[in-house]
Design a protein around this motif. Structure first.
Motif, PDB file in Angstrom:
ATOM      1  N   GLY A 189      -1.410   0.071  -8.652  1.00 54.87           N
ATOM      2  CA  GLY A 189       0.028  -0.146  -8.474  1.00 54.87           C
ATOM      3  C   GLY A 189       0.664  -1.180  -9.360  1.00 54.87           C
ATOM      4  N   ASN A 190      -0.118  -1.896 -10.150  1.00 56.19           N
ATOM      5  CA  ASN A 190       0.422  -2.960 -10.985  1.00 56.19           C
ATOM      6  C   ASN A 190       1.192  -2.381 -12.173  1.00 56.19           C
ATOM      7  OD1 ASN A 190       0.527  -5.850 -11.677  1.00 56.19           O
ATOM      8  ND2 ASN A 190      -0.690  -5.237 -13.450  1.00 56.19           N
ATOM      9  N   LYS A 191       2.372  -2.949 -12.468  1.00 55.22           N
ATOM     10  CA  LYS A 191       3.139  -2.521 -13.638  1.00 55.22           C
ATOM     11  C   LYS A 191       3.873  -3.709 -14.231  1.00 55.22           C
ATOM     12  CE  LYS A 191       6.572   0.749 -15.355  1.00 55.22           C
ATOM     13  NZ  LYS A 191       7.529   1.846 -15.015  1.00 55.22           N
ATOM     14  N   THR A 192       3.542  -4.027 -15.463  1.00 53.87           N
ATOM     15  CA  THR A 192       4.188  -5.143 -16.143  1.00 53.87           C
ATOM     16  C   THR A 192       5.686  -4.870 -16.256  1.00 53.87           C
ATOM     17  OG1 THR A 192       2.184  -5.581 -17.418  1.00 53.87           O
ATOM     18  CG2 THR A 192       4.244  -6.513 -18.254  1.00 53.87           C
ATOM     19  N   GLY A 193       6.465  -5.893 -15.911  1.00 46.73           N
ATOM     20  CA  GLY A 193       7.914  -5.766 -15.989  1.00 46.73           C
ATOM     21  C   GLY A 193       8.578  -5.414 -14.674  1.00 46.73           C
ATOM     22  N   GLU A 194       7.777  -5.096 -13.636  1.00 46.26           N
ATOM     23  CA  GLU A 194       8.335  -4.783 -12.327  1.00 46.26           C
ATOM     24  C   GLU A 194       7.710  -5.668 -11.259  1.00 46.26           C
ATOM     25  OE1 GLU A 194       9.519  -0.027 -12.692  1.00 46.26           O
ATOM     26  OE2 GLU A 194       8.178  -0.731 -11.109  1.00 46.26           O
ATOM     27  N   ASN A 195       8.554  -6.327 -10.465  1.00 49.20           N
ATOM     28  CA  ASN A 195       8.076  -7.074  -9.310  1.00 49.20           C
ATOM     29  C   ASN A 195       7.913  -6.086  -8.160  1.00 49.20           C
ATOM     30  OD1 ASN A 195       8.141  -9.797 -10.394  1.00 49.20           O
ATOM     31  ND2 ASN A 195      10.374  -9.544 -10.441  1.00 49.20           N
ATOM     32  N   ARG A 196       6.683  -5.872  -7.728  1.00 50.35           N
ATOM     33  CA  ARG A 196       6.399  -4.845  -6.744  1.00 50.35           C
ATOM     34  C   ARG A 196       5.751  -5.419  -5.486  1.00 50.35           C
ATOM     35  NH1 ARG A 196       3.818   0.350 -10.024  1.00 50.35           N
ATOM     36  NH2 ARG A 196       5.794   1.112 -10.914  1.00 50.35           N
ATOM     37  N   VAL A 197       6.118  -4.835  -4.358  1.00 51.72           N
ATOM     38  CA  VAL A 197       5.423  -5.075  -3.105  1.00 51.72           C
ATOM     39  C   VAL A 197       4.881  -3.744  -2.620  1.00 51.72           C
ATOM     40  CG1 VAL A 197       5.660  -5.702  -0.677  1.00 51.72           C
ATOM     41  CG2 VAL A 197       6.790  -7.076  -2.419  1.00 51.72           C
ATOM     42  N   LEU A 198       3.576  -3.645  -2.437  1.00 53.57           N
ATOM     43  CA  LEU A 198       2.967  -2.468  -1.839  1.00 53.57           C
ATOM     44  C   LEU A 198       2.732  -2.792  -0.374  1.00 53.57           C
ATOM     45  CD1 LEU A 198       2.724  -1.785  -4.845  1.00 53.57           C
ATOM     46  CD2 LEU A 198       0.482  -0.817  -4.376  1.00 53.57           C
ATOM     47  N   LEU A 199       3.539  -2.196   0.465  1.00 57.76           N
ATOM     48  CA  LEU A 199       3.595  -2.512   1.891  1.00 57.76           C
ATOM     49  C   LEU A 199       2.958  -1.396   2.700  1.00 57.76           C
ATOM     50  CD1 LEU A 199       4.699  -4.079   4.392  1.00 57.76           C
ATOM     51  CD2 LEU A 199       6.851  -2.819   4.053  1.00 57.76           C
ATOM     52  N   ASN A 200       1.891  -1.705   3.399  1.00 61.02           N
ATOM     53  CA  ASN A 200       1.252  -0.727   4.269  1.00 61.02           C
ATOM     54  C   ASN A 200       1.551  -1.082   5.721  1.00 61.02           C
ATOM     55  OD1 ASN A 200      -0.759   1.594   4.554  1.00 61.02           O
ATOM     56  ND2 ASN A 200      -1.645   0.042   5.897  1.00 61.02           N
ATOM     57  N   ILE A 201       2.186  -0.140   6.426  1.00 59.01           N
ATOM     58  CA  ILE A 201       2.510  -0.356   7.838  1.00 59.01           C
ATOM     59  C   ILE A 201       1.610   0.546   8.655  1.00 59.01           C
ATOM     60  CG2 ILE A 201       4.344  -0.540   9.548  1.00 59.01           C
ATOM     61  CD1 ILE A 201       6.376  -0.450   7.270  1.00 59.01           C
ATOM     62  N   GLY A 202       0.404   0.059   8.906  1.00 59.65           N
ATOM     63  CA  GLY A 202      -0.524   0.749   9.794  1.00 59.65           C
ATOM     64  C   GLY A 202      -0.455   0.110  11.159  1.00 59.65           C
ATOM     65  N   GLY A 203      -1.591   0.012  11.853  1.00 63.61           N
ATOM     66  CA  GLY A 203      -1.601  -0.720  13.112  1.00 63.61           C
ATOM     67  C   GLY A 203      -1.111  -2.148  12.891  1.00 63.61           C
ATOM     68  N   ILE A 204      -1.619  -2.752  11.829  1.00 64.84           N
ATOM     69  CA  ILE A 204      -1.157  -4.060  11.353  1.00 64.84           C
ATOM     70  C   ILE A 204      -0.432  -3.848  10.029  1.00 64.84           C
ATOM     71  CG2 ILE A 204      -1.918  -6.335  10.538  1.00 64.84           C
ATOM     72  CD1 ILE A 204      -2.161  -5.933  13.576  1.00 64.84           C
ATOM     73  N   ALA A 205       0.617  -4.601   9.803  1.00 62.40           N
ATOM     74  CA  ALA A 205       1.341  -4.516   8.535  1.00 62.40           C
ATOM     75  C   ALA A 205       0.733  -5.495   7.541  1.00 62.40           C
ATOM     76  CB  ALA A 205       2.820  -4.823   8.733  1.00 62.40           C
ATOM     77  N   ASN A 206       0.459  -5.014   6.341  1.00 65.11           N
ATOM     78  CA  ASN A 206      -0.013  -5.905   5.281  1.00 65.11           C
ATOM     79  C   ASN A 206       0.678  -5.538   3.983  1.00 65.11           C
ATOM     80  OD1 ASN A 206      -1.835  -4.011   3.635  1.00 65.11           O
ATOM     81  ND2 ASN A 206      -2.719  -3.804   5.676  1.00 65.11           N
TER      82      ASN A 206
END
Length: 397
Positions: free
Chosen positions: A182-199
């Motif tokens: 998911g990493n891309k230079t030039g973009e500030n990214r959050v990869l958000l997983n909302i399972g039983g617990i959110a991380n």
């Protein structure tokens, strides 16, 4: 020269293949079912390329859920039941794999490896158990040898123990896959997983791995699902119908948000051992909201999930044009996603399909990727996280 035994030779042969077919398995704390992702990998590390060939979630029957819930997230559990379930779940997962491969028309001989997360039954970071003479700990059952022997496929399992042995808390492990995919230079990214617990994993656009952050945030679906099971006899709030029929109770929401976990420094981990209906009852008592309707309770729990995620992002992450890519069951919760968009109006929020990653399959894909790394990768230094390869090898013979 002494020749390698057949298992080590088989392992060597797979590791040398330029392209590998692997199955990633994920069974989360929500106990919805077994996610099975068939992936094709080329390369490793930052040069990894993957294709999701097939994906399905095999829904667990009620009797299976009941068996696991007898020992799940309980400080006092029947040790015989834990022992039996370790073998039982491994065997059951193997059966589901074989059935699914048959439905897909794929032979086991064409699959190079299985990467199995197992079933978490207790997660005990030191911040939770608070026993000074004991380290971080976690326990996943569903033995990998049972999967390997029953399927005839090399199985890599028990990923979280190496992370703990190297000084981590055993979670979240999404970090490694998120950085690689998911990493891309030039973009500030959050990869958000909302399972039983959110991380989430924070990927700054400058590409500086020392700034990458991966942490649990708080409850995702676990409290919502628990309330739906208890009060509505439903496994989850489909299409947020219950949440939309209620209203947010601000006093209860404030009591939830006052929990000391949210003041602890990230990275951190948590689980249903902490966020459960006992915690909800305590917050209701403290806030004098024990008599609110059950619809209002589910609505407030849904708002709680969104508020903790948005609060963490606003307080800890920086960068213009923030892009948030969601995955997990919560990515399909319209109430939670709607609240997030209200609370984070400047951020672009989309599900991970925008990255070419099926949001339902993401965690299973990530474990398949960890399996590929265990076979042919090298440890990668990402921030303060352990620089290790994870997983134990289980051979079919």
């Amino acid at each position: 020269m002494i020749p390698l035994n057949q298992n080590l030779q088989h392992l060597f042969n797979i590791a040398q293949k330029p392209s590998k077919i692997g199955i990633g398995l994920m069974s989360g704390t929500s106990l919805d079912g077994l996610d099975i992702a068939l992936c094709q990998f080329t390369g490793h590390g930052l040069n990894t390329r993957f294709e999701l060939v097939e994906f399905t979630t095999v829904t667990y029957p009620d009797d299976f859920k009941q068996k696991v819930q007898q020992v799940f997230a309980k400080r006092n559990a029947d040790l015989e039941k834990v022992t039996l379930l370790n073998a039982y779940i491994g065997t059951y997962h193997a059966e589901l794999i074989l059935q699914t491969l048959g439905q897909w028309g794929i032979y086991t001989k064409d699959v190079d490896f299985i990467a199995s997360h197992g079933q978490t039954i207790y997660h005990a970071p030191q911040r939770l158990h608070q026993h000074k003479n004991y380290p971080n700990a976690t326990l996943q059952i569903g033995d990998g040898d049972h999967i390997a022997v029953k399927t005839g496929i090399l199985t890599i399992s028990d990923f979280r123990q190496k992370h703990i042995a190297a000084g981590g808390e055993g979670a979240p492990l999404a970090l490694y896959g998120d950085v690689l995919l998911g990493n891309k230079t030039g973009e500030n990214r959050v990869l958000l997983n909302i399972g039983g617990i959110a991380n989430l994993t924070w990927l700054p656009g400058d590409g500086d791995f020392n700034r990458v952050l991966c942490t649990d945030i708080g409850p995702g679906n676990t409290l919502i699902d628990a309330a739906c099971r208890k009060y509505f006899d439903k496994p989850y709030d489909e299409d947020s119908a219950i949440a939309f029929s209620g209203k947010i109770n601000e006093d209860l929401l404030a009591a939830f948000l006052a929990h000391p976990f949210f003041k602890e420094k990230a990275p951190k981990t948590t689980g249903p051992e902490l966020f459960n209906l006992d915690m909800v009852a305590e917050a209701q008592q403290q806030s004098g909201t024990g008599q609110i309707s059950k619809e209002d309770l589910v609505c407030t729990l849904s708002a709680f999930t969104a508020a903790t995620i948005a609060g963490f992002i606003n307080e800890n992450l920086s960068g213009d044009d923030l892009k948030i890519f969601t995955s997990g069951g919560g990515a399909r919760n319209p109430f939670v996603i709607g609240e997030l968009k209200k609370l984070l109006p400047e951020a672009l929020i989309e599900d991970s399909s925008s990255l070419g990653i099926n949001p339902d399959a993401k965690e299973a894909i990530l474990f398949a990727l960890l399996g590929n790394e265990a076979l042919c990768g090298e440890p990668i230094r990402i921030g303060t996280n352990p620089e290790v390869l994870m997983g134990k090898f289980c051979f079919p013979v």
